[in-house]
Design an enzyme around this catalytic site. Structure first.
Site, mmCIF file in Angstrom:
data_model
loop_
_atom_site.group_PDB
_atom_site.id
_atom_site.type_symbol
_atom_site.label_atom_id
_atom_site.label_comp_id
_atom_site.label_asym_id
_atom_site.label_seq_id
_atom_site.Cartn_x
_atom_site.Cartn_y
_atom_site.Cartn_z
ATOM 1 N N LYS A 209 8.889 5.283 1.087
ATOM 2 C CA LYS A 209 7.798 6.111 0.561
ATOM 3 C C LYS A 209 8.053 7.557 0.969
ATOM 4 C CE LYS A 209 2.828 6.836 0.720
ATOM 5 N NZ LYS A 209 1.519 6.294 1.159
ATOM 6 N N LYS A 263 8.517 4.556 -3.745
ATOM 7 C CA LYS A 263 7.385 5.373 -4.191
ATOM 8 C C LYS A 263 7.640 6.837 -3.873
ATOM 9 C CE LYS A 263 2.538 5.935 -3.128
ATOM 10 N NZ LYS A 263 1.476 5.580 -2.216
HETATM 11 C C1 PBG Z 1 -1.727 6.565 1.419
HETATM 12 C C2 PBG Z 1 -1.374 6.294 0.002
HETATM 13 C C3 PBG Z 1 -1.055 7.279 -0.929
HETATM 14 C C4 PBG Z 1 -0.834 6.639 -2.124
HETATM 15 C C5 PBG Z 1 -1.008 5.276 -1.918
HETATM 16 N N1 PBG Z 1 -1.329 5.078 -0.594
HETATM 17 C C6 PBG Z 1 -1.033 8.749 -0.847
HETATM 18 C C7 PBG Z 1 -0.571 9.392 0.363
HETATM 19 O O1 PBG Z 1 0.402 8.970 0.978
HETATM 20 O O2 PBG Z 1 -1.231 10.370 0.718
HETATM 21 C C8 PBG Z 1 -0.480 7.373 -3.374
HETATM 22 C C9 PBG Z 1 -0.613 6.669 -4.652
HETATM 23 C C10 PBG Z 1 -0.638 7.561 -5.820
HETATM 24 O O3 PBG Z 1 -0.410 8.781 -5.759
HETATM 25 O O4 PBG Z 1 -0.891 7.020 -6.907
HETATM 26 N N2 PBG Z 1 -1.814 5.491 2.258
#
Ligand code: PBG
Length: 341
Positions: A209, A263
């Site tokens: 991520k 991601k």
């Molecule tokens: C945080 C989380 C995020 C997303 C899913 N879980 C955002 C972040 O890391 O601030 C993003 C998903 C999206 O942008 O659709 N636990």
């Protein structure tokens, strides 16, 4: 073949042996040679939930996406299931009054996500329920972990995430999906689940991520956009790195992840492909909120054919080797697939 391919034209004809266009001339032939297909079974639908009843709140930066109260979420999920979508992923927008420095509400057996899990499981038992493990929706500072000074502390955060995961497991979650990027959390969660008799619960780890600008609209949706202090670069990955993604995935698989995720999605298809090829494990891509917003905004302006761009983007994940995609387009895509698109 090689000798003929470069021949000089004779009467305006190249005398080619290989003409790749032959297989593209008709729809039946294109179908016959098609290498990848998108199916409703490839889709996981992320949805946002809120307190209350009868509510379906629009999210301005994600046109067409809503925050649902649990009663309406149940109906929406039943509809998604009827279209063949196998699983949904729940993300709560927690009342600001319930947020604190340690994300304590994440541990409460009666929090929004737990109540939603119980109700959705009872109403739509055959849909896979994926729950997000990370503290950001519950934390006054919007970070995924615990803050000491300016630092997100790893091991204390992992202890909190383990508690959150067990809490979700008891409420009926099928898949625990840690999105926090702390070191060692997959192994700790696996051990705790097993010790509590939840050895059947799967773990889908957000293994690679990235610290991405494409999460902006999601933070609007869960209400952390304004509260987030600083950024997440001390735990989410540097977008410049590729080998590091393979090391992260290897660690999560060693620690017991059943499925791994990359991601964001579209800007990281190279990572999806490398991970899928290297490990051969179930590999998912998250087409995140900013990707949804880009495509939708362009479509709303008449600059793109929204449905075609959406289907092309989803197919691209399959071509890259993904087993499936988390996408806010899941329901629309499944509707088009059902209609034979
Ligand atoms: C945080 C989380 C995020 C997303 C899913 N879980 C955002 C972040 O890391 O601030 C993003 C998903 C999206 O942008 O659709 N636990």
């Amino acid at each position: 073949m090689h000798e003929r391919q470069g021949n000089a034209p004779v009467d305006g004809r190249l005398g080619l042996i290989q003409r790749p266009r032959r297989n593209r001339r008709s729809e039946w032939a294109r179908r016959l040679v098609r290498e990848h297909r998108l199916d409703a079974s490839d889709l996981i639908w992320p949805l946002f939930i809120i307190e209350g009843s009868g509510l379906r709140e629009p999210i301005p930066s994600m046109p067409g996406v809503f925050r649902y109260s649990v009663d309406l979420a149940k109906e929406a999920i039943a509809h998604a299931a009827s279209l063949g979508i196998p699983a949904v992923a729940l993300f709560p927008n927690i009342d600001p009054g319930l947020r604190d420095a340690v994300g304590g509400n994440a541990q409460s057996p009666d929090n929004l996500v737990c109540r939603a899990c119980r109700e959705i499981k009872a109403a739509v038992p055959d849909v896979g329920l994926v729950t997000d493990v990370a503290l950001d929706p519950y934390a006054s500072h919007g970070h995924d972990g615990l803050l000491e000074g300016d630092e997100i502390v790893n091991d204390a955060t992992v202890a909190a995430l383990v508690g959150q995961a067990l809490n979700q497991a008891r409420a009926g979650a099928d898949v625990i999906a840690p999105s926090d990027m702390m070191d060692g959390r997959v192994g700790a969660i696996r051990a705790a689940l097993d010790a509590a008799g939840f050895e059947q619960i799967q773990i889908m780890s957000y293994a690679a991520k990235y610290a991405s600008a494409f999460y902006g609209p999601f933070r609007d949706a869960i209400g952390t956009a304004k509260t987030l202090r600083g950024d997440k670069r001390s735990y989410q990955m540097d977008p410049a790195n590729s080998n590091e993604a393979l090391r992260e995935v290897a660690l999560d698989l060693e620690q017991g992840a059943d499925m791994v995720m990359v991601k964001p999605g579209m800007p990281y298809l190279d990572i999806v492909a490398r991970v899928a090829q290297t490990f051969g494990a179930p590999t998912f891509a998250y087409q995140v909120s900013g990707e949804y917003a880009m495509l939708t905004a362009a479509a709303q302006n008449g600059w793109l054919d929204g449905d075609r761009a959406m289907m092309e983007s989803l197919l691209a994940f399959k071509r890259a080797g993904a087993s499936g995609v988390l996408t806010y387009f899941a329901v629309r895509a499944a509707e088009l697939l059902r209609a034979g698109a």
